[in-house]
Scaffold this motif. Structure first.
Motif, PDB file in Angstrom:
ATOM      1  N   ALA A 122     -31.545 -45.618 -62.256  1.00  0.00           N
ATOM      2  CA  ALA A 122     -30.575 -45.421 -63.341  1.00  0.00           C
ATOM      3  C   ALA A 122     -30.647 -46.585 -64.335  1.00  0.00           C
ATOM      4  CB  ALA A 122     -29.172 -45.277 -62.775  1.00  0.00           C
ATOM      5  N   LYS A 123     -30.864 -47.797 -63.839  1.00  0.00           N
ATOM      6  CA  LYS A 123     -30.997 -48.961 -64.727  1.00  0.00           C
ATOM      7  C   LYS A 123     -32.229 -48.830 -65.618  1.00  0.00           C
ATOM      8  CE  LYS A 123     -28.639 -52.199 -61.698  1.00  0.00           C
ATOM      9  NZ  LYS A 123     -28.794 -53.324 -60.768  1.00  0.00           N
ATOM     10  N   LYS A 124     -33.214 -48.067 -65.166  1.00  0.00           N
ATOM     11  CA  LYS A 124     -34.443 -47.843 -65.932  1.00  0.00           C
ATOM     12  C   LYS A 124     -34.335 -46.567 -66.778  1.00  0.00           C
ATOM     13  CE  LYS A 124     -36.734 -51.169 -63.747  1.00  0.00           C
ATOM     14  NZ  LYS A 124     -37.545 -52.208 -64.334  1.00  0.00           N
ATOM     15  N   LYS A 125     -33.148 -45.965 -66.819  1.00  0.00           N
ATOM     16  CA  LYS A 125     -32.901 -44.711 -67.562  1.00  0.00           C
ATOM     17  C   LYS A 125     -33.727 -43.551 -67.009  1.00  0.00           C
ATOM     18  CE  LYS A 125     -30.150 -46.786 -70.458  1.00  0.00           C
ATOM     19  NZ  LYS A 125     -28.891 -47.123 -69.893  1.00  0.00           N
ATOM     20  N   LEU A 126     -33.783 -43.476 -65.676  1.00  0.00           N
ATOM     21  CA  LEU A 126     -34.470 -42.392 -64.977  1.00  0.00           C
ATOM     22  C   LEU A 126     -33.502 -41.740 -63.997  1.00  0.00           C
ATOM     23  CD1 LEU A 126     -37.843 -44.187 -64.222  1.00  0.00           C
ATOM     24  CD2 LEU A 126     -37.515 -42.290 -65.810  1.00  0.00           C
ATOM     25  N   LYS A 127     -33.642 -40.433 -63.826  1.00  0.00           N
ATOM     26  CA  LYS A 127     -32.852 -39.687 -62.853  1.00  0.00           C
ATOM     27  C   LYS A 127     -33.772 -39.147 -61.772  1.00  0.00           C
ATOM     28  CE  LYS A 127     -29.148 -38.230 -65.921  1.00  0.00           C
ATOM     29  NZ  LYS A 127     -28.289 -37.093 -66.285  1.00  0.00           N
ATOM     30  N   LEU A 128     -33.251 -39.046 -60.553  1.00  0.00           N
ATOM     31  CA  LEU A 128     -34.013 -38.571 -59.390  1.00  0.00           C
ATOM     32  C   LEU A 128     -33.237 -37.485 -58.666  1.00  0.00           C
ATOM     33  CD1 LEU A 128     -34.951 -41.929 -57.611  1.00  0.00           C
ATOM     34  CD2 LEU A 128     -36.501 -40.474 -58.906  1.00  0.00           C
ATOM     35  N   TRP A 129     -33.976 -36.470 -58.206  1.00  0.00           N
ATOM     36  CA  TRP A 129     -33.383 -35.444 -57.359  1.00  0.00           C
ATOM     37  C   TRP A 129     -34.347 -35.081 -56.237  1.00  0.00           C
ATOM     38  CZ3 TRP A 129     -33.476 -34.914 -62.691  1.00  0.00           C
ATOM     39  CH2 TRP A 129     -32.236 -34.929 -63.329  1.00  0.00           C
ATOM     40  N   VAL A 130     -33.799 -34.771 -55.069  1.00  0.00           N
ATOM     41  CA  VAL A 130     -34.554 -34.124 -54.001  1.00  0.00           C
ATOM     42  C   VAL A 130     -34.330 -32.632 -54.207  1.00  0.00           C
ATOM     43  CG1 VAL A 130     -34.688 -33.702 -51.515  1.00  0.00           C
ATOM     44  CG2 VAL A 130     -34.213 -36.011 -52.365  1.00  0.00           C
ATOM     45  N   CYS A 131     -35.418 -31.887 -54.277  1.00  0.00           N
ATOM     46  CA  CYS A 131     -35.317 -30.441 -54.471  1.00  0.00           C
ATOM     47  C   CYS A 131     -35.982 -29.729 -53.307  1.00  0.00           C
ATOM     48  CB  CYS A 131     -35.994 -30.021 -55.778  1.00  0.00           C
ATOM     49  SG  CYS A 131     -35.222 -30.732 -57.230  1.00  0.00           S
ATOM     50  N   ARG A 132     -35.495 -28.525 -53.049  1.00  0.00           N
ATOM     51  CA  ARG A 132     -36.126 -27.723 -52.001  1.00  0.00           C
ATOM     52  C   ARG A 132     -35.969 -26.248 -52.322  1.00  0.00           C
ATOM     53  NH1 ARG A 132     -32.532 -27.729 -46.512  1.00  0.00           N
ATOM     54  NH2 ARG A 132     -30.717 -26.731 -47.398  1.00  0.00           N
ATOM     55  N   TYR A 133     -36.920 -25.496 -51.817  1.00  0.00           N
ATOM     56  CA  TYR A 133     -36.965 -24.048 -52.030  1.00  0.00           C
ATOM     57  C   TYR A 133     -37.503 -23.425 -50.758  1.00  0.00           C
ATOM     58  CZ  TYR A 133     -38.807 -19.564 -53.616  1.00  0.00           C
ATOM     59  OH  TYR A 133     -39.104 -18.242 -53.743  1.00  0.00           O
ATOM     60  N   GLU A 134     -36.828 -22.383 -50.283  1.00  0.00           N
ATOM     61  CA  GLU A 134     -37.268 -21.696 -49.074  1.00  0.00           C
ATOM     62  C   GLU A 134     -38.065 -20.454 -49.461  1.00  0.00           C
ATOM     63  OE1 GLU A 134     -35.562 -20.257 -44.753  1.00  0.00           O
ATOM     64  OE2 GLU A 134     -34.192 -20.275 -46.457  1.00  0.00           O
ATOM     65  N   GLU A 135     -39.338 -20.463 -49.078  1.00  0.00           N
ATOM     66  CA  GLU A 135     -40.202 -19.311 -49.303  1.00  0.00           C
ATOM     67  C   GLU A 135     -40.109 -18.417 -48.072  1.00  0.00           C
ATOM     68  OE1 GLU A 135     -44.779 -18.368 -50.664  1.00  0.00           O
ATOM     69  OE2 GLU A 135     -44.316 -20.317 -49.816  1.00  0.00           O
ATOM     70  N   LEU A 136     -39.695 -17.175 -48.283  1.00  0.00           N
ATOM     71  CA  LEU A 136     -39.469 -16.255 -47.175  1.00  0.00           C
ATOM     72  C   LEU A 136     -40.674 -15.359 -46.947  1.00  0.00           C
ATOM     73  CD1 LEU A 136     -35.811 -15.233 -48.064  1.00  0.00           C
ATOM     74  CD2 LEU A 136     -36.560 -16.932 -46.389  1.00  0.00           C
ATOM     75  N   PHE A 137     -41.002 -15.164 -45.680  1.00  0.00           N
ATOM     76  CA  PHE A 137     -42.064 -14.263 -45.255  1.00  0.00           C
ATOM     77  C   PHE A 137     -41.426 -13.188 -44.380  1.00  0.00           C
ATOM     78  CE2 PHE A 137     -43.870 -18.512 -45.800  1.00  0.00           C
ATOM     79  CZ  PHE A 137     -44.823 -18.249 -46.769  1.00  0.00           C
ATOM     80  N   ASP A 138     -42.214 -12.276 -43.822  1.00  0.00           N
ATOM     81  CA  ASP A 138     -41.656 -11.199 -43.002  1.00  0.00           C
ATOM     82  C   ASP A 138     -40.817 -11.708 -41.839  1.00  0.00           C
ATOM     83  OD1 ASP A 138     -42.659  -9.184 -44.572  1.00  0.00           O
ATOM     84  OD2 ASP A 138     -44.521  -9.013 -43.444  1.00  0.00           O
TER      85      ASP A 138
END
Length: 167
Positions: free
Chosen positions: A113-129
């Motif tokens: 934040a002091k460097k004017k940057l934002k961070l996020w952990v992201c996730r996505y569940e790919e579904l199969f049969d």
């Protein structure tokens, strides 16, 4: 830099710098999530944390992310974050949970934040049969370019009630 037990591959499509080379409109970075591809806005970059079992010791960043981190004097802090992720104990199947990733990222957010940057952990569940696969990645955004951006896949944490604007 290379760190054991971590596979980080950032997206190779340049976003912020593409418009500067005179070659038409900038291309957006894309995140390949198996059967889905996510396009990121300008000023946002992805660092893919491959699968659940693929921590093979490599760490690569795209040229556009590298350039943004250098411009913000945040490259050492980024590699500190990657080191902390790589050194965090994994579960029985060599995976790093989104909850553990979020704890690491939350501890680094004030520095970014002091460097004017934002961070996020992201996730996505790919579904199969009969199964599924979690895709996990970090999104790093220039806070001056993307102040209102919030990824819809951002992981908020199972037990957290915290500010969630990425900074």
């Amino acid at each position: 830099p290379h760190y054991s037990h971590l596979s980080v591959h950032s997206v190779l499509m340049g976003a912020s710098i593409a418009a500067c080379d005179g070659g038409g409109p900038p291309e957006l970075e894309e995140v390949n999530l198996g059967s889905v591809t996510k396009k990121l806005p300008l000023g946002v970059h992805a660092v893919i944390l491959e699968g659940t079992r693929s921590y093979d010791g490599t760490a690569d960043v795209s040229e556009s992310l590298d350039n943004m981190l250098k411009a913000k004097n945040a490259l050492p802090e980024f590699w500190d974050l990657m080191r902390d992720i790589s050194e965090t104990p994994k579960s029985w199947d060599s995976s790093l949970s989104a909850e553990r990733l979020l704890a690491i990222v939350m501890s680094h957010r004030p520095i970014f934040a002091k460097k004017k940057l934002k961070l996020w952990v992201c996730r996505y569940e790919e579904l199969f049969d009969f199964s599924s696969k979690w895709h996990k990645w970090l999104e790093v955004a220039d806070a001056l370019e993307c102040d209102d951006y919030l990824p819809k896949e951002a992981y908020k944490g199972a037990f957290r009630d915290c500010s969630f604007d990425g900074g």
